[in-house]
Motif scaffolding. Sequence first.
Motif, PDB file in Angstrom:
ATOM      1  N   GLU A 255       0.835  -1.205   0.000  1.00  9.97           N
ATOM      2  CA  GLU A 255       0.000   0.000   0.000  1.00  9.97           C
ATOM      3  C   GLU A 255       0.871   1.257   0.000  1.00  9.97           C
ATOM      4  O   GLU A 255       0.535   2.255  -0.645  1.00  9.97           O
ATOM      5  CB  GLU A 255      -0.918  -0.002   1.221  1.00  9.97           C
ATOM      6  N   ALA A 256       1.988   1.216   0.743  1.00  9.77           N
ATOM      7  CA  ALA A 256       2.865   2.388   0.813  1.00  9.77           C
ATOM      8  C   ALA A 256       3.444   2.720  -0.560  1.00  9.77           C
ATOM      9  O   ALA A 256       3.643   3.892  -0.895  1.00  9.77           O
ATOM     10  CB  ALA A 256       3.992   2.131   1.813  1.00  9.77           C
ATOM     11  N   GLN A 257       3.705   1.699  -1.347  1.00  6.80           N
ATOM     12  CA  GLN A 257       4.235   1.947  -2.675  1.00  6.80           C
ATOM     13  C   GLN A 257       3.222   2.694  -3.540  1.00  6.80           C
ATOM     14  O   GLN A 257       3.575   3.640  -4.255  1.00  6.80           O
ATOM     15  CB  GLN A 257       4.610   0.628  -3.341  1.00  6.80           C
ATOM     16  N   PHE A 258       1.951   2.316  -3.449  1.00 10.45           N
ATOM     17  CA  PHE A 258       0.920   3.018  -4.202  1.00 10.45           C
ATOM     18  C   PHE A 258       0.742   4.448  -3.697  1.00 10.45           C
ATOM     19  O   PHE A 258       0.509   5.371  -4.482  1.00 10.45           O
ATOM     20  CB  PHE A 258      -0.416   2.278  -4.118  1.00 10.45           C
ATOM     21  N   LEU A 259       0.862   4.641  -2.368  1.00 16.92           N
ATOM     22  CA  LEU A 259       0.740   5.982  -1.813  1.00 16.92           C
ATOM     23  C   LEU A 259       1.857   6.882  -2.316  1.00 16.92           C
ATOM     24  O   LEU A 259       1.633   8.059  -2.621  1.00 16.92           O
ATOM     25  CB  LEU A 259       0.756   5.915  -0.282  1.00 16.92           C
TER      26      LEU A 259
END
Length: 276
Positions: A255-259
């Motif tokens: 999820e952090a990568q997408f953020l």
Amino acid sequence: MWLLLLVVLAICVESGKAGVWVALAVGVTLLLSAALNGVGMIWPWPKQKGWEDAAADPCWRYLVNARKVAEQWVLGRWGSRRKAYLAGWIGMLIALLSAAAALVFWAEALFPESPYPKMAASWLLFVLLAVSVLLFGFLFLVGKVAKESRSASMVIREDLHGEMVLLGQWRTRCGSVPLPYSFWRYARGLIPAFGWAYHHFFADGHLLALTAVVGVAMAYYAYVMTDLSFDVLAALNGIEVCPCRSSFLARLVWEAQFLSQRHKPFWARVVSSLGF
């Protein structure tokens, strides 16, 4: 992806015992290579003194804490420990059924004249598909009624100091991203459906090498479900696992990568909306 390459190989070598043995040899070699290298698998802490020094490193302490936060967030979405235990053991049952299905497919490829492997595969694959659908429905319903209302982005920004910190610490200790949490990781859940469809519509004795490859895919799915179920049961029983091998923490890094990219693919939005 290597499963798709195996399918192409099986089609190229066609049928016959020679093609079956080639497909089996290549498939089992790739499967063992993935297992021995720990691809996607989590392990308890190694019993080495070096880990004590590593634990004193600020980066490592951050990742250990991040793993605990990820476990609390995911298990909080279950609503109760009993539901999480049930899901973990259903996953182990699916792994056992998948391993049995792999043996049946291999027996069907090696002994095409025998009717028993086909008979066993018919009911075994139906049970496997039914249990897999049951687990999917259970996860979906539990995710919708759980008390944990915080999204992954809220957990990352409120408890882990933001996506850039999490990604930076992960890259320092665990390697590059993207992680196994990609489209293909979720697409693996369709393997039981593909196995049932292949046996029901295409397994007519003319594609023996492809039958052997489907058996390899079922064995790989057993490995995957063992991994995921162990992650749930380990968290529930307080077993310390390496943060780099935690699928819960990998979920937050995903999820952090997408953020950080400020873009989330459509399939990822669907997966998140389902609660996975």
